[in-house]
Design a protein around this motif. Structure first.
Motif, PDB file in Angstrom:
ATOM      1  N   ASP A  79     -27.098  21.705 -28.763  1.00 35.83           N
ATOM      2  CA  ASP A  79     -28.597  21.709 -28.698  1.00 35.83           C
ATOM      3  C   ASP A  79     -29.140  20.405 -29.665  1.00 35.83           C
ATOM      4  O   ASP A  79     -30.011  19.829 -29.270  1.00 35.83           O
ATOM      5  CB  ASP A  79     -29.257  23.031 -29.251  1.00 35.83           C
ATOM      6  N   HIS A  80     -28.704  20.234 -30.729  1.00 35.36           N
ATOM      7  CA  HIS A  80     -29.024  18.826 -31.448  1.00 35.36           C
ATOM      8  C   HIS A  80     -28.826  17.629 -30.626  1.00 35.36           C
ATOM      9  O   HIS A  80     -29.636  16.736 -30.789  1.00 35.36           O
ATOM     10  CB  HIS A  80     -28.428  19.080 -33.052  1.00 35.36           C
ATOM     11  N   ALA A  81     -27.728  17.489 -30.222  1.00 34.26           N
ATOM     12  CA  ALA A  81     -27.449  16.422 -29.163  1.00 34.26           C
ATOM     13  C   ALA A  81     -28.503  16.176 -28.097  1.00 34.26           C
ATOM     14  O   ALA A  81     -29.027  14.911 -27.989  1.00 34.26           O
ATOM     15  CB  ALA A  81     -25.960  16.549 -28.620  1.00 34.26           C
ATOM     16  N   GLU A 101     -36.111  21.394 -23.196  1.00 30.07           N
ATOM     17  CA  GLU A 101     -36.294  22.666 -22.303  1.00 30.07           C
ATOM     18  C   GLU A 101     -34.855  23.136 -22.255  1.00 30.07           C
ATOM     19  O   GLU A 101     -34.605  24.400 -22.454  1.00 30.07           O
ATOM     20  CB  GLU A 101     -37.064  22.521 -21.199  1.00 30.07           C
ATOM     21  N   ILE A 102     -34.040  22.547 -21.913  1.00 27.29           N
ATOM     22  CA  ILE A 102     -32.386  22.856 -21.751  1.00 27.29           C
ATOM     23  C   ILE A 102     -32.128  23.115 -23.233  1.00 27.29           C
ATOM     24  O   ILE A 102     -31.379  24.280 -23.036  1.00 27.29           O
ATOM     25  CB  ILE A 102     -31.813  21.576 -21.213  1.00 27.29           C
ATOM     26  N   ALA A 103     -32.211  22.504 -24.006  1.00 27.15           N
ATOM     27  CA  ALA A 103     -32.025  22.811 -25.591  1.00 27.15           C
ATOM     28  C   ALA A 103     -32.536  24.290 -25.931  1.00 27.15           C
ATOM     29  O   ALA A 103     -31.970  24.952 -26.683  1.00 27.15           O
ATOM     30  CB  ALA A 103     -32.265  21.811 -26.440  1.00 27.15           C
ATOM     31  N   ASP A 104     -33.627  24.499 -25.308  1.00 23.65           N
ATOM     32  CA  ASP A 104     -34.506  25.613 -25.611  1.00 23.65           C
ATOM     33  C   ASP A 104     -34.021  26.847 -25.153  1.00 23.65           C
ATOM     34  O   ASP A 104     -33.859  28.261 -25.528  1.00 23.65           O
ATOM     35  CB  ASP A 104     -35.947  25.520 -25.548  1.00 23.65           C
ATOM     36  N   ARG A 105     -33.115  26.850 -24.185  1.00 30.07           N
ATOM     37  CA  ARG A 105     -32.523  27.742 -23.314  1.00 30.07           C
ATOM     38  C   ARG A 105     -31.389  28.652 -23.880  1.00 30.07           C
ATOM     39  O   ARG A 105     -30.888  27.845 -24.980  1.00 30.07           O
ATOM     40  CB  ARG A 105     -31.776  27.493 -22.026  1.00 30.07           C
ATOM     41  N   PRO A 106     -31.097  29.873 -23.694  1.00 32.94           N
ATOM     42  CA  PRO A 106     -30.087  30.626 -24.581  1.00 32.94           C
ATOM     43  C   PRO A 106     -28.841  29.693 -24.127  1.00 32.94           C
ATOM     44  O   PRO A 106     -28.508  29.383 -22.874  1.00 32.94           O
ATOM     45  CB  PRO A 106     -30.124  31.936 -24.011  1.00 32.94           C
ATOM     46  N   ASP A 107     -27.913  29.959 -24.990  1.00 32.49           N
ATOM     47  CA  ASP A 107     -26.451  29.372 -24.980  1.00 32.49           C
ATOM     48  C   ASP A 107     -25.918  30.368 -23.801  1.00 32.49           C
ATOM     49  O   ASP A 107     -25.505  31.474 -24.008  1.00 32.49           O
ATOM     50  CB  ASP A 107     -25.726  29.501 -26.156  1.00 32.49           C
ATOM     51  N   PRO A 108     -25.268  29.712 -22.765  1.00 31.51           N
ATOM     52  CA  PRO A 108     -24.554  30.381 -21.631  1.00 31.51           C
ATOM     53  C   PRO A 108     -23.101  30.705 -21.959  1.00 31.51           C
ATOM     54  O   PRO A 108     -22.680  31.580 -21.437  1.00 31.51           O
ATOM     55  CB  PRO A 108     -24.756  29.443 -20.572  1.00 31.51           C
ATOM     56  N   GLY A 159     -27.511  16.338 -19.445  1.00 31.75           N
ATOM     57  CA  GLY A 159     -27.941  17.438 -20.294  1.00 31.75           C
ATOM     58  C   GLY A 159     -27.370  18.834 -19.958  1.00 31.75           C
ATOM     59  O   GLY A 159     -27.074  19.619 -21.010  1.00 31.75           O
ATOM     60  N   LEU A 160     -27.299  19.269 -18.609  1.00 31.57           N
ATOM     61  CA  LEU A 160     -27.035  20.488 -18.109  1.00 31.57           C
ATOM     62  C   LEU A 160     -25.463  20.836 -18.429  1.00 31.57           C
ATOM     63  O   LEU A 160     -25.120  22.014 -18.825  1.00 31.57           O
ATOM     64  CB  LEU A 160     -27.359  20.793 -16.846  1.00 31.57           C
ATOM     65  N   CYS A 161     -24.527  19.497 -18.372  1.00 27.42           N
ATOM     66  CA  CYS A 161     -23.250  19.644 -18.621  1.00 27.42           C
ATOM     67  C   CYS A 161     -23.043  20.054 -20.025  1.00 27.42           C
ATOM     68  O   CYS A 161     -22.120  21.017 -20.457  1.00 27.42           O
ATOM     69  CB  CYS A 161     -22.450  18.524 -18.089  1.00 27.42           C
ATOM     70  N   LEU A 162     -23.681  19.275 -20.972  1.00 28.57           N
ATOM     71  CA  LEU A 162     -23.592  19.332 -22.090  1.00 28.57           C
ATOM     72  C   LEU A 162     -24.013  20.824 -22.899  1.00 28.57           C
ATOM     73  O   LEU A 162     -23.144  21.572 -23.503  1.00 28.57           O
ATOM     74  CB  LEU A 162     -24.252  18.417 -23.067  1.00 28.57           C
ATOM     75  N   LYS A 163     -25.059  21.404 -22.311  1.00 26.67           N
ATOM     76  CA  LYS A 163     -25.685  22.648 -22.702  1.00 26.67           C
ATOM     77  C   LYS A 163     -24.310  23.959 -22.272  1.00 26.67           C
ATOM     78  O   LYS A 163     -24.253  24.497 -23.052  1.00 26.67           O
ATOM     79  CB  LYS A 163     -26.713  22.854 -21.789  1.00 26.67           C
ATOM     80  N   SER A 164     -24.066  23.511 -21.254  1.00 26.55           N
ATOM     81  CA  SER A 164     -22.777  24.679 -20.551  1.00 26.55           C
ATOM     82  C   SER A 164     -21.418  24.057 -21.083  1.00 26.55           C
ATOM     83  O   SER A 164     -20.403  24.911 -20.766  1.00 26.55           O
ATOM     84  CB  SER A 164     -22.924  24.541 -18.986  1.00 26.55           C
TER      85      SER A 164
END
Length: 444
Positions: free
Chosen positions: A56-58, A113-120, A162-167
């Motif tokens: 999320d920091h990234a 907003e991606i960062a704000d989402r719960p960690d999947p 961003g979505l790939c990083l988040k997941s």
């Protein structure tokens, strides 16, 4: 400019590709892509193990960097816009490519907003215990390395990365030549975010060539890439379907429908239809066909057509629609199967909700379809029987967007049924594994 000429230039099926824009020689592309894939695989293990706070920091740092380097991004985009205009791209396609300060800020907000989402990752989807004492958990995990092949829209660079990083996945992004410079400028911001978080830049990579051989290489990189997501026109998706040896999540045509039922509220019908078609004509969620119940042709449709004409939309209709307004052009059989991505709408009168459902089944693309009605029974029938990734009641098809679903962003709208369907956000870029705990158990 005639609509037929616009439609000819709107097609996303032909993109003039250049040869390598860096030092990659055509004969070396396969080797270069293999090396890129190898690095992505190594990076995927690091990203998958990184704490959610680090990922999320990234993302948040990348968003800040996008805003800080807005001038550089817009300068790169101006280069791409000039080249696209010289190629003769339509106004709708240029709109897809064009960035301005508001759009850059929207891209940055999407990352936040991606960062704000719960960690999947690590979510326990199911948990149970067997009579023998073995304890089972079904746990969400990353897919691994995701290849995204897209055309024209530079915001996909940030959304997909961003979505790939988040997941917890690594991404290989291959955009179209039209957005090459813009995409590289956005990638620099993503890399700044990875640097700040201590994550490898190889977690989000982009081939340094626009040669189509890079696409061919990606489609055979089964050793390194776990899934490919194409986002573009029929030429791209057709090629991926024919050539890919890597599993594919398809984002196909957006032949989206709005059906005005006999019980449609007139004000809602006008607002939803106008927005669904004209808010942005060049996106996949734009309505391409309007279906109208025969009982409201005389009472409702004239006002709907007047709104569309006033907004600059060309109407192609069947005989009943043509009889209402001399400006309506005759619709051909091809129109019902066309994704215009332009200010053109085909309009057809149908007998009832079942006829509308039948038309959508025959001509739709399983993307997004909407019914406007105050009849809950008709709505329930439409929503249950239309076999599309997204179905709506009294709402515009332009809500077919991961951000509007609360996903922060999306890589595309999956029109298939396997693995993911509808908006593909971070959660849809995961799989699962089974974790089994015992206490010296052996099987008899």
């Amino acid at each position: 400019m005639k609509a037929t000429r616009r439609q000819g230039r709107v097609s996303r099926t032909t993109v003039t590709e250049t040869t390598a824009m860096d030092s990659i020689d055509r004969q070396d592309i396969a080797a270069a892509m293999d090396a890129l894939g190898r690095r992505a695989r190594a990076a995927s293990a690091i990203v998958a193990a990184a704490p959610a706070a680090t990922r999320d920091h990234a993302l948040r740092t990348a968003a800040a960097r996008l805003r800080e380097t807005q001038a550089d991004i817009l300068a790169a985009n101006a280069m791409d816009m000039d080249a696209a205009a010289e190629k003769g791209l339509s106004a709708a396609m240029l709109d897809r490519l064009m960035l301005n300060p508001a759009r850059v800020d929207a891209i940055a907000r999407g990352l936040e907003e991606i960062a704000d989402r719960p960690d999947p990752l690590g979510t326990v989807l199911e948990r149970w215990e067997r009579p023998n004492g073995l304890r089972f958990e079904k746990v969400r995990v990353p897919l691994g390395v995701i290849g995204i092949i897209f055309e024209s829209r530079p915001n996909v660079t940030a959304d997909a990365g961003g979505l790939c990083l988040k997941s917890g996945n690594a991404a290989i992004l291959r955009g179209g030549s039209e957005s090459f410079h813009t995409a590289r400028a956005i990638l620099a911001a993503l890399h700044a975010g990875l640097d700040a978080a201590g994550l490898p830049r190889d977690a989000i990579q982009m081939p340094s060539t626009t040669d189509r051989a890079a696409v061919g290489a990606m489609l055979t990189m089964t050793r390194w890439i776990d899934v490919v997501i194409p986002r573009g026109g029929k030429s791209l998706t057709g090629r991926v379907a024919a050539e890919s040896r890597v599993p594919v999540i398809y984002h196909l045509d957006g032949i989206c429908h709005v059906y005005l039922d006999r019980a449609a509220d007139a004000d809602k019908a006008r607002r939803v239809t106008l927005n669904a078609k004209m808010r942005r004509t060049g996106i996949c969620g734009a309505a391409e066909t309007l279906l109208v119940h025969k009982d409201v042709v005389a009472t409702l449709l004239p006002a709907v057509l007047a709104d569309l004409f006033q907004a600059g939309c060309e109407i192609r209709g069947d005989a009943a629609v043509q009889a209402l307004d001399a400006r309506v052009q005759p619709a051909t059989d091809t129109d019902w199967d066309t994704e215009y991505l332009d200010a053109i709408l085909s309009v057809k009168v149908v007998d009832d909700v079942d006829a509308a459902i039948e038309h959508i089944a025959r001509h739709g693309s399983h993307h997004t379809d909407s019914i406007v009605t105050e009849d809950d029974t008709a709505a329930a029938r439409f929503l249950s029987r239309v076999d599309s990734g997204i179905v709506l009641h009294n709402a515009s098809t332009q809500f077919a967007d991961g951000g509007e679903f609360g996903f922060g962003a999306e890589i595309g709208i999956s029109t298939g049924k396997l693995h993911a369907r509808g908006p593909v956000g971070a959660e849809q870029l995961t799989s699962y594994k089974y974790v089994v705990r015992g206490d010296g158990h052996t099987r008899p």
